[in-house]
Write a protein that holds these residues in place. Structure first.
Motif: not given
Length: 499
Positions: A335-343, A345-356
């Protein structure tokens, strides 16, 4: 599964005579471990432990750790594993914040634990190699069957610091820890009851607790313990105990690879190695795999994720330099600083994790929990890229955390101590490169008018007040600490002096 200790009960029934825990010549079978844990559970209950009460463990990697860990869980307690190297004033905060009813401490650390307990309601109990004596904790009726707990009840509180504020207790549930041990044992490492797992990683740390102790307990493998890592000793134990699975941090692999005894040691029993805690240099990985003729799998996780979130797994080729793919039961995104997902080859973003594997929250800290977990996603603070096959590569850390030999050090905590020194006006604690440890702790200080500026004395002052691995080995004096226009210290401008 309602209590994590159910795994111990099941394995003791399935593999009663198999060695569970080994420490040099000392051995406990699964049946013996269960029996000792049951007696410890009964004694804790007789001493007043109620389900949900917190039990702190201040123990090195000795058999007493699994005995008391599973003993507390059998009795329905919540375990608070603590680094034995903590000092009294640090321990006092952990005791006070967690509200621990009991704390079991190994003799070498008893003094600091007792000092930390002053003014708290925590009762400190001395522990021998396999637990406390009956003089220190009177016997009760053994609790062989676990007290029923809900999947979402807190099993363990693991303290983790942020870049601001004091340490926060990540609440990991029985379900979190059971499933993460299961994923680690079955999906990532491939542990069976025939394996011997090397317990170099501290059991008070989530990596050693989940991938070592809990994964071995789930599968019936043998866990051979090493209280303090030393590469020559590790090689000796691999040969002696026919270790098949080695779990460590990058510095351990480098130390064994370059140890003089490596060529004379029989390491042919090793099958799989796993690395976490900090980035594994690609050169170390390739050299280690070639020398030891094993797969060395690198992964990623945090205390808040039980810990494993991603890994290079056995079922697909590894990609050196990456932390692998999200494990089963877990999703990751950038996720980038605007909260948009980074796919990809689209650069870097903060790792967000969801799961058990995501923690229940931070103990008694609803605001910090809400900031970290948003819409079910845990935001890690780590910056990464991802490729089109789902392999993640960490490129930076959003937080200022220093990783020294796999141990997490948070600058703010060190700075708080520095600011109590009468000569220190301002300070900035930063990571400095280290050839073996990856990073070491450095501190730039500016001094009050008239101060002597004795950096050796400042270093010794900090060393006396926090755990030995945290104090700054390098201290240097600046006329002024670099700051931005608002007066905020700019750590990126702080550079250690060249030797």
């Amino acid at each position: 599964m309602t209590n994590l200790a159910s795994n111990l009960v099941a394995t003791a029934q399935a593999h009663p005579d198999q060695v569970a825990i080994k420490l040099d010549d000392a051995e406990l079978t699964w049946q013996q471990l269960h029996g000792m844990a049951a007696r410890a559970a009964g004694a804790m209950r007789a001493a007043g432990l109620e389900p949900g009460d917190r039990v702190a463990l201040i123990l090195p990697n000795i058999p007493a750790f699994p005995v008391l860990f599973y003993g507390a869980l059998l009795a329905g307690g919540t375990v608070v594993p603590m680094n034995p190297l903590l000092k009294a004033q640090e321990i006092e905060y952990f005791f006070t914040d967690s509200g621990a009813k009991f704390a079991f401490a190994w003799g070498d650390f008893l003094g600091e634990a007792q000092g930390g307990a002053e003014g708290t309601s925590t009762k400190v109990i001395a522990s021998g190699p396999v637990g406390p004596s009956e003089e220190d904790l009177p016997a009760g009726e053994p609790l062989a069957a676990p007290v029923e707990r809900d999947d979402e009840d807190t099993a363990v509180i693991l303290y983790t610091s942020g870049t601001t504020g004091r340490p926060k207790g990540a609440e990991l549930t029985h379900r979190n820890l059971h499933l993460n041990a299961q994923r680690s044992a079955h999906d990532i490492i491939g542990i069976t009851s025939d394996d011997v797992v090397m317990g170099c990683l501290p059991l008070f740390h989530v990596f050693g607790l989940t991938c070592g102790l809990n994964a071995a307990t789930l599968t019936g493998a043998t866990l051979t313990l090493v209280p303090r890592f030393e590469p020559g000793k590790a090689l000796e134990v691999i040969e002696r105990d026919q270790v098949t699975i080695f779990e460590g941090v990058p510095t351990m692999y480098g130390a064994m690879l370059h140890h003089p005894a490596v060529d004379a040691t029989d390491i042919s029993s090793l099958r799989t190695c796993v690395s976490g805690g900090s980035s594994l240099p690609e050169q170390t990985l390739t050299e280690f795999e070639a020398k030891f003729k094993v797969r060395l799998l690198e992964g990623y996780g945090l205390s808040e994720t039980s810990p494993v979130a991603s890994f290079n797994m056995l079922d697909k080729p590894s990609k050196p330099g990456t932390i692998g793919r999200a494990i089963p039961g877990c999703e990751m995104k950038l996720v980038d600083d605007n909260g948009d997902e980074v796919g990809p080859g689209e650069g870097v973003g903060e790792i967000a994790i969801r799961g058990d594997n995501i923690m229940k929250g931070y103990w008694n800290k609803p605001e910090e929990t809400a900031a970290a977990i948003r819409d079910g996603w845990f935001y890690s603070g780590d910056i990464a890229s991802v490729d089109d096959e789902g392999y993640y590569t960490i490129v930076d850390r959003k937080k200022d955390m220093i990783i020294r030999g796999g141990m997490n050090i948070y600058p703010r905590e060190v700075e708080e101590v520095l600011y109590t020194h009468p000569d220190v006006l301002e300070c900035a604690v930063v990571g400095v490169p280290h050839p073996e440890l990856g990073e070491d702790v450095g501190a730039a200080v500016s001094l009050r008018e008239g101060a002597s500026g004795d950096v050796d004395e400042i270093r010794a002052y900090v060393k006396d007040r926090i755990a030995a691995y945290k104090y700054p080995r390098l201290v240097w004096v600046l006329d002024e600490i670099p700051k931005g226009p608002t007066g905020k210290i700019l750590k990126r401008e702080v550079q250690a002096p060249s030797a």
